[in-house]
Design a protein around this motif. Sequence first.
Motif, PDB file in Angstrom:
ATOM      1  N   ASN A  47      28.343  42.148  72.913  1.00 29.73           N
ATOM      2  CA  ASN A  47      28.998  43.155  74.017  1.00 29.73           C
ATOM      3  C   ASN A  47      28.424  42.505  75.471  1.00 29.73           C
ATOM      4  O   ASN A  47      27.204  42.521  75.692  1.00 29.73           O
ATOM      5  N   VAL A  48      29.512  42.045  76.389  1.00 30.85           N
ATOM      6  CA  VAL A  48      29.093  41.348  77.678  1.00 30.85           C
ATOM      7  C   VAL A  48      28.195  42.373  78.602  1.00 30.85           C
ATOM      8  O   VAL A  48      27.111  42.092  79.070  1.00 30.85           O
ATOM      9  N   SER A  49      28.698  43.534  78.588  1.00 38.55           N
ATOM     10  CA  SER A  49      27.856  44.659  79.448  1.00 38.55           C
ATOM     11  C   SER A  49      26.528  44.917  78.856  1.00 38.55           C
ATOM     12  O   SER A  49      25.626  45.030  79.742  1.00 38.55           O
ATOM     13  N   THR A  50      26.449  45.150  77.552  1.00 39.96           N
ATOM     14  CA  THR A  50      24.880  45.360  76.944  1.00 39.96           C
ATOM     15  C   THR A  50      24.132  43.915  77.210  1.00 39.96           C
ATOM     16  O   THR A  50      23.054  44.226  77.524  1.00 39.96           O
ATOM     17  N   GLY A  51      24.721  42.775  76.920  1.00 33.61           N
ATOM     18  CA  GLY A  51      24.133  41.604  77.244  1.00 33.61           C
ATOM     19  C   GLY A  51      23.635  41.481  78.827  1.00 33.61           C
ATOM     20  O   GLY A  51      22.633  40.999  79.052  1.00 33.61           O
ATOM     21  N   GLN A  52      24.373  41.834  79.538  1.00 29.34           N
ATOM     22  CA  GLN A  52      23.952  41.867  81.011  1.00 29.34           C
ATOM     23  C   GLN A  52      22.820  42.786  81.412  1.00 29.34           C
ATOM     24  O   GLN A  52      21.877  42.531  81.979  1.00 29.34           O
ATOM     25  N   ASP A  53      22.743  43.891  80.724  1.00 27.30           N
ATOM     26  CA  ASP A  53      21.800  45.015  80.542  1.00 27.30           C
ATOM     27  C   ASP A  53      20.388  44.148  80.137  1.00 27.30           C
ATOM     28  O   ASP A  53      19.348  44.072  81.056  1.00 27.30           O
ATOM     29  N   LEU A  54      20.497  43.433  79.066  1.00 24.74           N
ATOM     30  CA  LEU A  54      19.375  42.621  78.664  1.00 24.74           C
ATOM     31  C   LEU A  54      18.909  41.947  79.597  1.00 24.74           C
ATOM     32  O   LEU A  54      17.604  41.649  79.671  1.00 24.74           O
ATOM     33  N   PHE A  55      19.742  40.912  79.995  1.00 29.05           N
ATOM     34  CA  PHE A  55      19.468  39.773  81.068  1.00 29.05           C
ATOM     35  C   PHE A  55      18.749  40.612  82.242  1.00 29.05           C
ATOM     36  O   PHE A  55      17.682  39.822  82.717  1.00 29.05           O
ATOM     37  N   GLU A  56      19.227  41.601  82.668  1.00 28.26           N
ATOM     38  CA  GLU A  56      18.527  42.115  83.866  1.00 28.26           C
ATOM     39  C   GLU A  56      17.235  42.638  83.704  1.00 28.26           C
ATOM     40  O   GLU A  56      16.486  42.463  84.519  1.00 28.26           O
ATOM     41  N   GLU A 103      11.926  38.340  71.529  1.00 26.60           N
ATOM     42  CA  GLU A 103      12.067  38.794  70.274  1.00 26.60           C
ATOM     43  C   GLU A 103      13.249  39.843  70.432  1.00 26.60           C
ATOM     44  O   GLU A 103      12.953  40.979  70.866  1.00 26.60           O
ATOM     45  N   LEU A 104      14.273  39.396  70.260  1.00 30.41           N
ATOM     46  CA  LEU A 104      15.390  40.486  70.396  1.00 30.41           C
ATOM     47  C   LEU A 104      16.107  40.439  68.898  1.00 30.41           C
ATOM     48  O   LEU A 104      16.003  39.564  68.137  1.00 30.41           O
ATOM     49  N   ASN A 105      16.493  41.611  68.589  1.00 33.39           N
ATOM     50  CA  ASN A 105      17.152  41.888  67.128  1.00 33.39           C
ATOM     51  C   ASN A 105      18.550  41.051  67.330  1.00 33.39           C
ATOM     52  O   ASN A 105      19.008  40.590  68.317  1.00 33.39           O
ATOM     53  N   GLU A 106      19.025  40.740  66.274  1.00 36.13           N
ATOM     54  CA  GLU A 106      20.304  39.927  65.973  1.00 36.13           C
ATOM     55  C   GLU A 106      21.496  40.104  67.084  1.00 36.13           C
ATOM     56  O   GLU A 106      22.110  39.645  67.697  1.00 36.13           O
ATOM     57  N   LYS A 107      21.627  41.768  66.864  1.00 32.85           N
ATOM     58  CA  LYS A 107      22.709  42.389  67.806  1.00 32.85           C
ATOM     59  C   LYS A 107      22.416  41.975  69.444  1.00 32.85           C
ATOM     60  O   LYS A 107      23.299  41.812  69.992  1.00 32.85           O
ATOM     61  N   GLN A 108      21.147  42.371  69.638  1.00 34.95           N
ATOM     62  CA  GLN A 108      20.802  42.106  71.113  1.00 34.95           C
ATOM     63  C   GLN A 108      20.907  40.801  71.417  1.00 34.95           C
ATOM     64  O   GLN A 108      21.510  40.578  72.735  1.00 34.95           O
ATOM     65  N   MET A 109      20.755  39.924  70.521  1.00 32.24           N
ATOM     66  CA  MET A 109      20.860  38.334  70.742  1.00 32.24           C
ATOM     67  C   MET A 109      22.415  38.168  71.019  1.00 32.24           C
ATOM     68  O   MET A 109      22.658  37.152  71.849  1.00 32.24           O
ATOM     69  N   ALA A 110      23.005  38.662  70.129  1.00 36.34           N
ATOM     70  CA  ALA A 110      24.427  38.296  70.154  1.00 36.34           C
ATOM     71  C   ALA A 110      25.294  38.979  71.634  1.00 36.34           C
ATOM     72  O   ALA A 110      26.032  38.261  72.273  1.00 36.34           O
ATOM     73  N   ASP A 111      24.503  39.937  72.016  1.00 42.56           N
ATOM     74  CA  ASP A 111      25.098  40.740  73.354  1.00 42.56           C
ATOM     75  C   ASP A 111      24.624  39.675  74.458  1.00 42.56           C
ATOM     76  O   ASP A 111      25.561  39.450  75.256  1.00 42.56           O
ATOM     77  N   LEU A 112      23.431  39.140  74.434  1.00 48.31           N
ATOM     78  CA  LEU A 112      22.686  38.342  75.452  1.00 48.31           C
ATOM     79  C   LEU A 112      23.583  37.197  75.347  1.00 48.31           C
ATOM     80  O   LEU A 112      23.923  36.771  76.562  1.00 48.31           O
ATOM     81  N   LEU A 113      23.877  36.666  74.407  1.00 51.75           N
ATOM     82  CA  LEU A 113      24.741  35.234  74.188  1.00 51.75           C
ATOM     83  C   LEU A 113      26.071  35.490  74.747  1.00 51.75           C
ATOM     84  O   LEU A 113      26.563  34.857  75.509  1.00 51.75           O
ATOM     85  N   SER A 114      26.543  36.719  74.565  1.00 52.47           N
ATOM     86  CA  SER A 114      28.005  36.939  75.101  1.00 52.47           C
ATOM     87  C   SER A 114      27.985  36.934  76.646  1.00 52.47           C
ATOM     88  O   SER A 114      28.960  36.515  77.361  1.00 52.47           O
TER      89      SER A 114
END
Length: 119
Positions: A47-56, A103-114
């Motif tokens: 999820n791009v939006s969740t990934g952006q939150d993780l990035f920030e 250390e991100l779980n798989e879903k978090q890493m997928a979000d950040l990757l997106s």
Amino acid sequence: MVRLSWKTMAIPGLALLVVGLIGFAINAIAEAGQTPYERSVLSFKGNVSTGQDLFEANCSACHGTEAKGWVGPNLEEVKERKSDLQLIRQVTRGETPPMPKFELNEKQMADLLSYLKSI
């Protein structure tokens, strides 16, 4: 009229075949070297939006709020420079100092990757 022998015509075809096989082998080696974590990340639709939150929250202090670089490099169009697997490994292994390991779980890493692929 010039007549070409079958050998002359076969050489370019054989060269293309060899190049294709080399590309296939490189991809197979890269995929074979994937860890279960990496395979799991790649199986998720991030999820791009969740990934952006993780990035920030985790990355913007070094890469800037808009990923244009600061302490860390500019990440705009990073997908043009690094594959998904390379991005996962960069984030989780911190392969280039002073980049820390995250250390991100798989879903978090997928979000950040997106998100990284969207900038």
